[in-house]
Design an enzyme around this catalytic site. Structure first.
Site, PDB file in Angstrom:
ATOM      1  N   GLU A  71      -3.233   4.499   2.525  1.00 47.19           N
ATOM      2  CA  GLU A  71      -2.582   4.429   1.219  1.00 47.19           C
ATOM      3  C   GLU A  71      -1.700   5.648   0.973  1.00 47.19           C
ATOM      4  O   GLU A  71      -1.923   6.439   0.042  1.00 47.19           O
ATOM      5  CB  GLU A  71      -3.633   4.302   0.103  1.00 47.19           C
ATOM      6  N   GLU A 124      -7.527  -4.054   3.502  1.00 48.27           N
ATOM      7  CA  GLU A 124      -8.542  -3.853   2.449  1.00 48.27           C
ATOM      8  C   GLU A 124      -8.377  -4.937   1.406  1.00 48.27           C
ATOM      9  O   GLU A 124      -7.263  -5.203   0.949  1.00 48.27           O
ATOM     10  CB  GLU A 124      -8.374  -2.499   1.756  1.00 48.27           C
TER      11      GLU A 124
HETATM   12  C1  BGP Z   1      -8.923   2.141  -1.655  1.00 52.35           C
HETATM   13  C2  BGP Z   1      -9.389   3.140  -0.629  1.00 52.35           C
HETATM   14  C3  BGP Z   1     -10.741   2.922  -0.070  1.00 52.35           C
HETATM   15  C4  BGP Z   1     -11.704   2.191  -0.965  1.00 52.35           C
HETATM   16  C5  BGP Z   1     -11.100   1.153  -1.867  1.00 52.35           C
HETATM   17  C6  BGP Z   1     -11.990   0.617  -2.968  1.00 52.35           C
HETATM   18  O1  BGP Z   1      -8.076   2.756  -2.568  1.00 52.35           O
HETATM   19  O2  BGP Z   1      -8.511   3.156   0.473  1.00 52.35           O
HETATM   20  O3  BGP Z   1     -11.205   4.094   0.492  1.00 52.35           O
HETATM   21  O4  BGP Z   1     -12.771   2.877  -1.397  1.00 52.35           O
HETATM   22  O5  BGP Z   1      -9.908   1.583  -2.455  1.00 52.35           O
HETATM   23  O6  BGP Z   1     -12.051   1.532  -4.021  1.00 52.35           O
HETATM   24  P1  BGP Z   1     -13.409   2.020  -4.634  1.00 52.35           P
HETATM   25  O7  BGP Z   1     -14.221   2.504  -3.510  1.00 52.35           O
HETATM   26  O8  BGP Z   1     -13.049   3.082  -5.579  1.00 52.35           O
HETATM   27  O9  BGP Z   1     -13.980   0.827  -5.301  1.00 52.35           O
END
Ligand code: BGP
Length: 477
Positions: free
Chosen positions: A175, A368
């Site tokens: 990201e 993701e």
């Molecule tokens: C993205 C990141 C991840 C991940 C995901 C979910 O922004 O790349 O590392 O964690 O989001 O977010 P969260 O864990 O805050 O629910």
């Protein structure tokens, strides 16, 4: 009948700092995550500790460092074709600026990748996923300093040479656009966001973009059959109303995300940002070769995270504010939201895939996607502990159905790795109770729990989806 291509890369994704734990083992140095007990939300409030503190769940994570064999076996049981993880930079270069790598760190990933390959699972590796060595933050103010390019490339060369026969898919920065919103988490920048000018942020981003292009070059030289992608936080924005002013605002807002894919895919700064720099008096310091490096080393594919969408408007009226990890906008009255307020919008995934493909004509990879939810462990009919996570199945099913529609629309989609395929510590709030996995991990926010793994209902559902290459998805609306 399924429209997913035969060689579709089905799998799951994690990041080292959210699952490995063992923060001081195997010669590992500290990373920015070891001083962020409350994640990105904490960074926003200035909660960065002097050193590791007991309340930081990432220090132990889900103990993946010691249990990866058991976990990879479970991924294999689901039929994963690909497993996305990151390499913790500070396992390889504990302070970040050493010349020689830490052999114990390298050996750990050798055995993790071997374990994956044993089951025919391809590793997909994020080189830098929110875990810049703390040494680079403290000594150099992270990516604000152009020296980081050399340290990163030394790290890249080391891992490319070491794993060239084991890892064929690489992502340069997780990201990458997040640096604008969470500079410490994303880029190891110690200076607080409030004290950074736009000039500082774009300069730091420039260093990462050049590093990303140089890493792409290096990977292509060392691993000729390898593929390198950028990784973008996929913020999808709709105009809240058909008012042309809302449409224009949305278009401009969209560029905050697209800029990063534009440079990675087209190899140059677009005119709109150059005009913006001129207007704001921003001057990016460039090395003599930087433009050439960007132009000659574009990515092979574009990967992105997709969780939700937001709306934007010049006159939001009483529309409520909302957002994901790093996005900010207004609530869409046509969609629901998760317990953490992230709007659930599967159709937005089809829209995003089409939009990106139309713009770049490059293969796409959803690396993701998922539902963060509170799960409850219950005794199943067979007497085994499980989680009846129908809500997660519904979420993932709906997104995959829309991804398939995008494939029918003509989009070239390489694969899908759902986020947090095994429960892990969340990035934004550093909680355990925000769970994404097909596999439940017995660990609680207060640090208690046996760390034992349990298959959720979604585990069996995903196994079926993979085994049938998507045939088993429920396509009824
Ligand atoms: C993205 C990141 C991840 C991940 C995901 C979910 O922004 O790349 O590392 O964690 O989001 O977010 P969260 O864990 O805050 O629910």
């Amino acid at each position: 009948m399924s429209y997913f291509p035969k060689d579709f890369l089905w799998g799951g994704a994690v990041a080292a700092n959210q699952c490995e734990g063992a923060y001081q083992e195997g010669g590992k140095g500290l990373s920015v995550q070891d001083v962020l007990p409350q994640g990105i939300a904490g960074e926003r409030k200035g909660i960065i500790t002097d050193g590791p503190t007991k309340d930081n769940l990432k220090l132990e994570g889900i103990d993946f460092y010691h249990r990866y064999k058991e976990d990879v076996k479970l991924f294999a049981e689901m039929g994963f074709k690909v497993f996305r993880t990151s390499i913790a930079w500070s396992r390889i270069f504990p302070c970040g600026d050493e010349e020689e790598p830490n052999e114990e760190g390298l050996a750990f990933y050798d055995s993790l990748f071997d374990e994956c390959l044993k089951y025919g699972i391809q590793p997909l590796v994020t080189i830098s996923h929110y875990e810049t060595p703390l040494g680079l933050a403290d000594k150099y103010d992270g990516w604000r300093n152009p020296k980081l390019i050399d340290f990163y490339l030394n790290y890249c060369r080391t891992i490319f040479e070491r794993y060239k026969d084991k890892v064929k898919y690489w992502l340069t920065f997780n990201e990458i656009n997040s640096l604008m919103h969470a500079p410490f988490t994303s880029g190891g920048i110690r200076t607080p966001l409030a004290d950074l000018t736009e000039q500082d942020l774009y300069q730091a981003i420039h260093h990462e973009l050049v590093a990303s292009a140089m890493a792409t070059k290096l990977a292509h030289e060392i691993i000729p059959d390898g593929k390198v992608g950028c990784m973008i936080l996929g913020v999808t924005i709709y105009p809240l109303t058909p008012d042309p002013d809302d449409v224009i605002k949305t278009m401009l807002h969209d560029r905050d995300t697209l800029l990063f894919a534009d440079i990675h895919a087209r190899g140059k700064y677009p005119k709109y940002i150059k005009n913006y720099f001129e207007e704001k008096g921003i001057h990016i310091q460039m090395g003599p070769e930087d433009e050439k490096i960007l132009a000659e080393n574009t990515v092979d594919f574009i990967s992105f995270s997709y969780y939700s969408s937001i709306c934007d408007s010049v006159h939001p009226g009483d529309a409520k504010e909302t957002g994901g990890n790093l996005s900010h906008g207004y609530v869409n009255p046509y969609v629901k939201a998760t317990e953490w307020g992230w709007q659930i919008d599967p159709k937005g995934l089809r829209y995003t895939l089409n939009r990106l493909y139309d713009r770049y004509q490059l293969p796409l990879f959803i690396v993701e996607n998922g539902l963060g939810a509170v799960d409850k462990l219950v005794k199943g009919a067979d007497g085994e502990w499980t989680v009846e996570d129908d809500y997660r199945i519904e979420f993932l099913n709906a997104h995959l159905v829309e991804a398939e529609k995008a494939i029918r629309d003509g989009v070239e989609l390489m694969g899908y790795t759902s986020w947090g395929c095994i429960d892990l510590v969340s990035a934004s709030t550093a909680q355990m109770k925000k769970r994404y996995g097909y596999i439940y991990v017995d660990r609680n926010d207060d640090g208690t729990g046996t760390l034992k793994r349990y298959r959720k209902k979604s585990f069996y559902w995903y196994k079926d989806v993979i085994a049938t290459n998507g045939d088993s998805l429920d396509r009824t609306e």
